[in-house]
Design a protein around this motif. Structure first.
Motif, PDB file in Angstrom:
ATOM      1  N   CYS A  53       0.854  -1.181   0.000  1.00 20.19           N
ATOM      2  CA  CYS A  53       0.000   0.000   0.000  1.00 20.19           C
ATOM      3  C   CYS A  53       0.894   1.237   0.000  1.00 20.19           C
ATOM      4  CB  CYS A  53      -0.863  -0.051   1.255  1.00 20.19           C
ATOM      5  SG  CYS A  53      -2.030   1.261   1.406  1.00 20.19           S
ATOM      6  N   THR A  54       0.513   2.274  -0.736  1.00 22.10           N
ATOM      7  CA  THR A  54       1.327   3.491  -0.774  1.00 22.10           C
ATOM      8  C   THR A  54       1.196   4.256   0.543  1.00 22.10           C
ATOM      9  OG1 THR A  54      -0.405   4.899  -1.667  1.00 22.10           O
ATOM     10  CG2 THR A  54       1.020   3.748  -3.273  1.00 22.10           C
ATOM     11  N   GLY A  88       9.509   4.290  -8.349  1.00 23.42           N
ATOM     12  CA  GLY A  88       9.304   5.598  -8.983  1.00 23.42           C
ATOM     13  C   GLY A  88       9.146   6.659  -7.913  1.00 23.42           C
ATOM     14  N   LYS A  89       8.032   7.391  -7.953  1.00 22.46           N
ATOM     15  CA  LYS A  89       7.784   8.436  -6.963  1.00 22.46           C
ATOM     16  C   LYS A  89       7.005   7.924  -5.756  1.00 22.46           C
ATOM     17  CE  LYS A  89       7.853  12.277 -10.189  1.00 22.46           C
ATOM     18  NZ  LYS A  89       7.116  13.427 -10.715  1.00 22.46           N
ATOM     19  N   GLU A  90       6.507   6.710  -5.838  1.00 20.89           N
ATOM     20  CA  GLU A  90       5.684   6.149  -4.763  1.00 20.89           C
ATOM     21  C   GLU A  90       6.512   5.267  -3.841  1.00 20.89           C
ATOM     22  OE1 GLU A  90       2.631   6.859  -4.139  1.00 20.89           O
ATOM     23  OE2 GLU A  90       1.729   7.525  -6.008  1.00 20.89           O
ATOM     24  N   VAL A  91       6.133   5.252  -2.561  1.00 18.74           N
ATOM     25  CA  VAL A  91       6.725   4.337  -1.591  1.00 18.74           C
ATOM     26  C   VAL A  91       5.615   3.387  -1.157  1.00 18.74           C
ATOM     27  CG1 VAL A  91       7.814   4.087   0.665  1.00 18.74           C
ATOM     28  CG2 VAL A  91       8.422   6.021  -0.796  1.00 18.74           C
TER      29      VAL A  91
END
Length: 144
Positions: A53-54, A88-91
């Protein structure tokens, strides 16, 4: 082939081994991570997702700023409770179920091994006076 039998540990040696093993499992980092109600709420939300989950998704509806959520998740990660991966830009984060279950099971096993099955009623002199749960006793002396 000669088989060597291991001598049973003396009670004193067993006690030291027990305390050392239990002390190593009582990791402050784990208990710090689990001691904050907001962190527990975020952990529950992450566990309910049943998969990665982000951080943004975890933060939604939490009533806490994203930067604070990130800090809470970092504390959970440092304790080995969750794992996070940047894509990418998400963790993305996920609960390390196997590791958490192992930590808690080892702690429970150590407590069962180290702590005898005795109660306060087993004290010499019979049944002690006990205070109701939650009642705090003052340590100050009262003046006559």
């Amino acid at each position: 082939m000669v088989q060597v039998s291991k001598q049973p540990e003396s009670p004193a040696t067993a006690g030291r081994t027990c305390r050392k093993g239990l002390a190593s499992l009582l990791a402050p980092r784990l208990f710090k991570a689990l001691s904050d109600p907001k962190r527990l709420s975020l952990l529950a939300r992450l566990a309910e997702e049943k998969g990665p989950c982000t951080v943004g998704h975890v933060a939604e509806g939490s009533g806490v700023d994203l930067s604070v959520v990130s800090r809470h998740l970092a504390i959970l990660r440092e304790a080995g409770i969750i794992r996070c991966v940047k894509r990418g830009k998400e963790v993305f984060c996920i609960v390390e179920k196997t590791a958490v279950v192992r930590m808690l099971r080892e702690l429970a096993d150590a407590l069962e091994t180290c702590c005898p099955d005795k109660t306060l009623e087993d004290l010499p002199g019979g049944n002690p006076q006990t205070e109701p749960p939650g009642k705090k006793r003052s340590l100050r002396r009262t003046r006559p």
